[in-house]
Design an enzyme around this catalytic site. Structure first.
Site, PDB file in Angstrom:
ATOM      1  CB  SER A 176      -1.531  -7.013   4.061  1.00 32.24           C
ATOM      2  OG  SER A 176      -2.537  -6.641   4.473  1.00 32.24           O
ATOM      3  CG  HIS A 204       2.571  -8.527   2.166  1.00 35.76           C
ATOM      4  ND1 HIS A 204       3.070  -7.353   2.792  1.00 35.76           N
ATOM      5  CD2 HIS A 204       1.216  -8.171   2.023  1.00 35.76           C
ATOM      6  CE1 HIS A 204       2.616  -6.309   2.856  1.00 35.76           C
ATOM      7  NE2 HIS A 204       1.275  -6.675   2.313  1.00 35.76           N
ATOM      8  CE  LYS A 235       3.201  -3.561   0.309  1.00 36.16           C
ATOM      9  NZ  LYS A 235       1.695  -4.091   0.149  1.00 36.16           N
TER      10      LYS A 235
HETATM   11  C1  LIG Z   1       0.625  -3.000  -0.155  1.00 37.19           C
HETATM   12  C2  LIG Z   1      -0.384  -3.996  -0.720  1.00 37.19           C
HETATM   13  C3  LIG Z   1      -1.167  -3.544  -1.934  1.00 37.19           C
HETATM   14  C4  LIG Z   1      -0.962  -2.378  -2.767  1.00 37.19           C
HETATM   15  O1  LIG Z   1       0.428  -2.347  -3.380  1.00 37.19           O
HETATM   16  P1  LIG Z   1       0.997  -0.973  -3.609  1.00 37.19           P
HETATM   17  O2  LIG Z   1       1.815  -1.090  -4.644  1.00 37.19           O
HETATM   18  O3  LIG Z   1       1.654  -0.235  -2.043  1.00 37.19           O
HETATM   19  O4  LIG Z   1      -0.128   0.250  -4.124  1.00 37.19           O
HETATM   20  C5  LIG Z   1      -1.852  -4.643  -2.598  1.00 37.19           C
HETATM   21  N1  LIG Z   1      -2.241  -5.655  -1.738  1.00 37.19           N
HETATM   22  C6  LIG Z   1      -1.666  -5.962  -0.654  1.00 37.19           C
HETATM   23  C7  LIG Z   1      -2.039  -7.235  -0.005  1.00 37.19           C
HETATM   24  C8  LIG Z   1      -0.989  -5.069  -0.156  1.00 37.19           C
HETATM   25  O5  LIG Z   1      -0.186  -5.391   1.077  1.00 37.19           O
END
Ligand SMILES: *Cc1c(COP(=O)(O)O)cnc(C)c1O
Length: 391
Positions: A176, A204, A235
């Site tokens: 991330s 992602h 996302k």
């Molecule tokens: C953003 C993210 C999460 C968390 O997801 P949310 O739905 O925002 O709680 C989990 N793992 C990774 C790698 C992330 O970047």
């Protein structure tokens, strides 16, 4: 009374204090905040769907039909036909037998790991995994073996040495804060060889990678009954929530045993109806991924001419590693003064000494937006280099 003042001041002293700005209006290439308009390179809205009218309309239809609150946990009476339809659609979307919709990715990982391994088991974790995978592993009470970032050889040695009866390997698919891909085919082969679960966090990659935006599994052509696939929906999909997909038996077990699924109120059904509309667009509008690809190439071509380290990221996450916390914050502030919003990411989100600007691209951007960022960075680069030399 406990006094947190000294600890807060220590954050200030280390350049680690974080703050928020209140954004007015929706996400997009531009954000309004502080009475000003910023060109934004902050969000994970990679496909530019967070403010799509068809998705907002589907959310409104969902609210008309179901109201707002789910009222209870899924296993009580919170699970609606909208949730059921979404889960079927998600499973079909990622070409796996079954899916389970969680309220967030954080909750999903906190629930998945302890449901699959416990005391006496072992979790094998990439050194740069997301905080919620780490927390899931800690909650599980399994032993945790951290392998160096993307180091398949080191992981193979740890697995070969392990006598643990229950093993789980876990990795971000797209890291991330680096944007790099995990060596998933190699991880999957090791998991097959050593009979371990492979938990893939595709927060992602979902929507961005692979044909139709089906994510990391499609990108690598991976399939194995040991794969536990976790995708998030806040996302690229532009809404909220997350899901886990895998064999029917795995998903049934998680439905029974993932505590962050069982013991929490189900998500508003209107999110499920919104997500159905989002998945249509993710799948059908390949131009969003094509535009993103062109913007990534344009940005990287410009960034390689600047003095900072740029990891080999093929994704919309493009980190410019500047090292020192204060330098990263100063750069962020100077960009902001130019009307450009790029977040500085500091420890503990990234390892000590690797503070960075995390530039994220979206299909909502146009080539002149990227050009504007590159020009601003080029102006700031020499001053920054001097600043570093004189320290
Ligand atoms: C953003 C993210 C999460 C968390 O997801 P949310 O739905 O925002 O709680 C989990 N793992 C990774 C790698 C992330 O970047």
């Amino acid at each position: 009374m406990p006094d947190l003042g000294p600890q807060l001041r220590e954050l200030d002293a280390q350049g680690l204090r974080r703050w928020r700005r209140s954004v007015e209006g929706p996400q997009g290439a531009f954000l309004d905040a502080d009475g000003r308009r910023y060109l934004s390179f902050c969000s994970n809205d990679y496909l530019g769907l967070a403010n799509h009218p068809a998705i907002a309309a589907a959310a409104k239809r969902g609210a008309d039909e179901y109201g707002v609150g789910a009222g209870a946990a899924a296993l009580v009476c919170g699970h609606t036909r909208a949730h059921e339809a979404l889960e079927a659609r998600l499973a079909e979307f990622v070409r796996l037998p079954r899916a389970l919709y969680f309220s967030t990715g954080y909750m999903a990982n906190l629930g998945i790991v302890p449901a699959l391994v416990g005391r006496g088991g072992t979790v094998f974790s990439d050194a740069l995994n997301h905080a919620c995978l780490i927390d899931g592993a800690r909650l599980s009470r399994a032993d945790i073996r951290v392998y160096p970032h993307r180091d398949v050889g080191a992981l193979a040695r740890l697995l070969a040495e392990s006598t643990s009866p229950a093993k789980l390997v876990m990795s971000d698919a797209v890291f991330s804060m680096d944007g790099e891909l995990a060596p998933l085919p190699e991880l999957a082969a090791l998991c097959d060889r050593y009979d371990a679960w492979l938990l893939i966090d595709d927060a992602h990659g979902f929507g961005v990678l692979g044909e139709g935006g089906r994510g990391a599994l499609a990108h690598f052509g991976l399939a194995s009954p040991r794969i536990v696939y976790m995708g998030t929906l806040g996302k690229a999909a532009g809404v909220f929530g997350a899901f886990v997909a895998g064999t029917s038996e795995l998903v049934e077990w998680l439905l029974q045993r993932a505590r962050t699924y069982v013991f929490t109120t189900d998500s508003p059904p209107m999110l499920a109806t919104a997500l159905m509309a989002s998945l249509e667009l993710v799948e059908r509008e390949a131009w969003r991924r094509e535009r993103l690809g062109a913007l990534i190439a344009q940005l990287r071509a410009g960034l390689t001419r600047l003095p900072w380290r740029l990891p080999g990221s093929p994704t919309p996450i493009q980190p410019l590693i500047v090292g020192d916390n204060q330098t990263a914050v100063t750069l962020m502030e100077r960009l902001r003064a130019r009307g450009i919003w790029v977040p500085a990411i500091r420890p503990p989100t990234v390892p000590e000494g690797t503070a960075r600007l995390r530039i994220s691209l979206s299909a909502a951007h146009a080539p002149p937006d990227v050009e504007r960022l590159l020009e601003a960075l080029a102006e700031l680069a020499p001053a920054q280099r001097q600043h570093l030399e004189h320290r």
